[in-house]
Design a protein around this motif. Structure first.
Motif, short mmCIF file in Angstrom:
data_model
loop_
_atom_site.label_atom_id
_atom_site.label_comp_id
_atom_site.label_asym_id
_atom_site.label_seq_id
_atom_site.Cartn_x
_atom_site.Cartn_y
_atom_site.Cartn_z
N SER A 7 44.23 13.88 -21.11
CA SER A 7 45.33 14.80 -21.38
C SER A 7 45.29 15.92 -20.34
O SER A 7 44.26 16.16 -19.71
N GLY A 8 46.44 16.57 -20.17
CA GLY A 8 46.48 17.77 -19.33
C GLY A 8 47.21 17.62 -18.01
O GLY A 8 47.32 18.59 -17.26
N GLY A 9 47.71 16.44 -17.68
CA GLY A 9 48.43 16.30 -16.42
C GLY A 9 49.78 17.00 -16.46
O GLY A 9 50.21 17.51 -17.49
N GLY A 10 50.45 17.03 -15.31
CA GLY A 10 51.76 17.64 -15.26
C GLY A 10 52.15 18.05 -13.86
O GLY A 10 51.55 17.61 -12.88
N LEU A 11 53.15 18.91 -13.80
CA LEU A 11 53.69 19.41 -12.53
C LEU A 11 53.20 20.83 -12.30
O LEU A 11 53.27 21.67 -13.21
N VAL A 12 52.73 21.09 -11.09
CA VAL A 12 52.24 22.43 -10.75
C VAL A 12 52.61 22.73 -9.31
O VAL A 12 52.73 21.82 -8.48
N GLN A 13 52.81 24.00 -9.02
CA GLN A 13 53.16 24.40 -7.66
C GLN A 13 51.92 24.43 -6.77
O GLN A 13 50.80 24.63 -7.26
N PRO A 14 52.10 24.27 -5.46
CA PRO A 14 50.96 24.38 -4.55
C PRO A 14 50.25 25.72 -4.72
O PRO A 14 50.90 26.77 -4.88
N GLY A 15 48.92 25.65 -4.72
CA GLY A 15 48.12 26.85 -4.94
C GLY A 15 47.81 27.12 -6.39
O GLY A 15 46.99 27.99 -6.71
N GLY A 16 48.44 26.38 -7.27
CA GLY A 16 48.24 26.57 -8.70
C GLY A 16 47.01 25.84 -9.22
O GLY A 16 46.25 25.24 -8.47
N SER A 17 46.84 25.93 -10.54
CA SER A 17 45.69 25.32 -11.22
C SER A 17 46.15 24.43 -12.36
O SER A 17 47.23 24.64 -12.93
N LEU A 18 45.30 23.49 -12.69
CA LEU A 18 45.57 22.57 -13.80
C LEU A 18 44.24 22.08 -14.34
O LEU A 18 43.27 21.94 -13.58
N SER A 19 44.19 21.84 -15.64
CA SER A 19 42.98 21.33 -16.26
C SER A 19 43.25 19.99 -16.92
O SER A 19 44.28 19.82 -17.57
N LEU A 20 42.33 19.07 -16.75
CA LEU A 20 42.39 17.77 -17.40
C LEU A 20 41.20 17.64 -18.36
O LEU A 20 40.14 18.23 -18.12
N SER A 21 41.41 16.86 -19.40
CA SER A 21 40.30 16.52 -20.29
C SER A 21 40.40 15.06 -20.67
O SER A 21 41.48 14.45 -20.61
N CYS A 22 39.27 14.50 -21.06
CA CYS A 22 39.20 13.09 -21.43
C CYS A 22 38.17 12.94 -22.54
O CYS A 22 37.01 13.33 -22.37
N VAL A 23 38.61 12.36 -23.65
CA VAL A 23 37.73 12.16 -24.79
C VAL A 23 37.42 10.68 -24.96
O VAL A 23 38.35 9.85 -24.96
N ALA A 24 36.15 10.37 -25.10
CA ALA A 24 35.72 9.00 -25.39
C ALA A 24 35.51 8.87 -26.89
O ALA A 24 34.85 9.70 -27.51
N SER A 25 36.08 7.81 -27.45
CA SER A 25 35.94 7.60 -28.89
C SER A 25 35.52 6.15 -29.17
O SER A 25 35.73 5.26 -28.35
N GLY A 26 34.96 5.95 -30.34
CA GLY A 26 34.48 4.62 -30.71
C GLY A 26 33.07 4.73 -31.22
O GLY A 26 32.51 5.82 -31.35
N THR A 77 33.26 14.40 -24.19
CA THR A 77 34.43 14.83 -23.43
C THR A 77 34.04 15.26 -22.03
O THR A 77 33.01 15.92 -21.83
N VAL A 78 34.88 14.89 -21.06
CA VAL A 78 34.71 15.33 -19.69
C VAL A 78 35.96 16.12 -19.29
O VAL A 78 37.07 15.79 -19.71
N TYR A 79 35.75 17.17 -18.51
CA TYR A 79 36.82 18.06 -18.10
C TYR A 79 36.91 18.10 -16.58
O TYR A 79 35.93 17.87 -15.87
N LEU A 80 38.11 18.43 -16.10
CA LEU A 80 38.29 18.64 -14.67
C LEU A 80 39.17 19.87 -14.49
O LEU A 80 40.33 19.87 -14.91
#
Length: 123
Positions: A7-26, A77-80
């Protein structure tokens, strides 16, 4: 059944910031390395960053100093964290985990991938 959900993708302007996360389940026994890879149109999938269960990290050359990978072992969970984003960072970002999970009374080790999340850097 093991799943990785980003989760966490999207559109961002150059120079901006964004965070992604990923949850493993099972029914997971242990997660070794977790990481992020990306693939831009017409290009091969490349390493963004990988983090071991110990917390040691490794990054692709193109993102060093701008991106930070982290994880919560308790939350599987792993974050970026992506800072100073550039148009060339535009790609589909995939989560990856090297993990063991239970199948009945046994465990088996596999490499798992998420479905991918689009990151677009554009003005």
């Amino acid at each position: 059944q093991v799943q990785l959900v980003e989760s966490g993708g999207g559109l961002v302007q150059p120079g901006g910031s964004l965070s992604l996360s990923c949850v493993a389940s099972g029914y997971i026994k242990v997660i070794r390395d977790m990481g992020w890879y990306r693939q831009a149109p017409g290009k091969e999938r490349e390493l963004v960053g990988v983090i071991a269960s110990s917390g040691s990290t490794n990054y692709g050359d193109s993102v060093k100093g701008r991106f930070t990978i982290s994880r919560s072992n308790r939350k599987n969970t792993v974050y970026l964290q992506m800072n100073s984003l550039k148009p060339e960072d535009t790609a589909v970002y995939y989560c990856n985990a090297d993990l063991e999970h239970y199948v009945g009374s046994y465990s088996t080790r596999h490499d798992y991938w998420g479905q991918g999340t689009q990151v677009t850097v554009s003005s």
